[in-house]
Motif scaffolding. Sequence first.
Motif, PDB file in Angstrom:
ATOM      1  N   THR A 142       0.399  -1.258   0.177  1.00 40.99           N
ATOM      2  CA  THR A 142       0.429  -0.490  -0.243  1.00 40.99           C
ATOM      3  C   THR A 142       0.997   1.233   0.349  1.00 40.99           C
ATOM      4  O   THR A 142       0.149   2.711  -0.962  1.00 40.99           O
ATOM      5  CB  THR A 142      -0.688  -0.176   1.209  1.00 40.99           C
ATOM      6  N   GLN A 165       2.558   1.698  -3.446  1.00 42.73           N
ATOM      7  CA  GLN A 165       0.844   2.675  -4.434  1.00 42.73           C
ATOM      8  C   GLN A 165       0.494   3.741  -3.994  1.00 42.73           C
ATOM      9  O   GLN A 165       1.023   4.473  -5.565  1.00 42.73           O
ATOM     10  CB  GLN A 165      -0.483   1.572  -4.184  1.00 42.73           C
ATOM     11  N   ASP A 215       1.563   6.309  -7.381  1.00 40.88           N
ATOM     12  CA  ASP A 215       0.733   7.357  -7.456  1.00 40.88           C
ATOM     13  C   ASP A 215       1.434   8.950  -7.475  1.00 40.88           C
ATOM     14  O   ASP A 215       0.850   9.648  -8.248  1.00 40.88           O
ATOM     15  CB  ASP A 215      -0.708   7.519  -6.259  1.00 40.88           C
ATOM     16  N   GLY A 272       2.016  -6.931  -3.674  1.00 44.33           N
ATOM     17  CA  GLY A 272       3.278  -5.297  -4.274  1.00 44.33           C
ATOM     18  C   GLY A 272       3.349  -5.636  -5.454  1.00 44.33           C
ATOM     19  O   GLY A 272       3.517  -4.626  -6.333  1.00 44.33           O
ATOM     20  N   ARG A 325       0.615  -4.854  -7.940  1.00 45.49           N
ATOM     21  CA  ARG A 325       0.966  -3.335  -8.028  1.00 45.49           C
ATOM     22  C   ARG A 325       1.467  -3.392  -8.946  1.00 45.49           C
ATOM     23  O   ARG A 325       1.175  -1.880  -9.661  1.00 45.49           O
ATOM     24  CB  ARG A 325       0.825  -2.316  -6.925  1.00 45.49           C
ATOM     25  N   ALA A 333       1.357  -0.807 -12.881  1.00 48.74           N
ATOM     26  CA  ALA A 333       2.046   0.167 -13.117  1.00 48.74           C
ATOM     27  C   ALA A 333       3.185   0.515 -14.000  1.00 48.74           C
ATOM     28  O   ALA A 333       3.766   1.020 -14.423  1.00 48.74           O
ATOM     29  CB  ALA A 333       2.532   1.050 -12.254  1.00 48.74           C
ATOM     30  N   HIS A 335       0.866   7.157   4.182  1.00 55.03           N
ATOM     31  CA  HIS A 335       0.093   6.442   2.580  1.00 55.03           C
ATOM     32  C   HIS A 335       0.614   8.599   2.245  1.00 55.03           C
ATOM     33  O   HIS A 335       0.774   8.710   1.538  1.00 55.03           O
ATOM     34  CB  HIS A 335      -0.836   6.820   2.338  1.00 55.03           C
TER      35      HIS A 335
END
Length: 218
Positions: free
Chosen positions: A14, A17, A21, A44, A47, A51, A176
Amino acid sequence: MSSRIVVLISGRGTNLQAIIDACKLGDYPGSVVGVVSNKLDAYGLVRAKDADIEAIALSHKGFESRESYDQALITKIDKFSPDIIVLAGFMRILTPAFVQYYQGRLINIHPSLLPKYQGLNTHQRAIDAGDKEHGVSVHFVTEKLDGGPVILQAKVPVFDGDTSDDLAARVHEQEHRIYPLVVKWLCENRLRMETKDKNEVAILDNNILSISGYANDE
């Protein structure tokens, strides 16, 4: 020039991510060029692939020692020619040789207000201690487990009746937010680690940060 970031993970990814982002924003000065996991089934890795980031699974199983695994890990990481190495839920204790090799370029996020609650089970330990606040710390990695200089912390309240899952969710939200910010500072060459009077310190914009990192409200 955009800084090259390699992220090490063991699980859901997370924080990975959140960094991916952030890198998509037009003014972000870095990009994730590689992701490495010690767990073959870490989400992950999915993820990263979603991407279009190269993802490598390097299981620690089958290696005779931590030293031999970490040397293989260095070989994988260095293929990406990284400027910054980010530990994002990488659940392994790194050897001194690994830490020294990437000294000053290696950061970690830890779910407590360091120096409180180094190690595991931090949320339950905060609840058991009756703490009224808990949080997360981003720090440089040194040979001392969870003991490198703190760069930035975020605090969350601990409410009566909280479970460790309740507290973890509150902490993750802050993770995050602050991890991409610290990575950005490193990419911008605003942040570094130095040794002063035999102690490592974090320096942001040429100012030595306190033991609790930047902008901590005492």
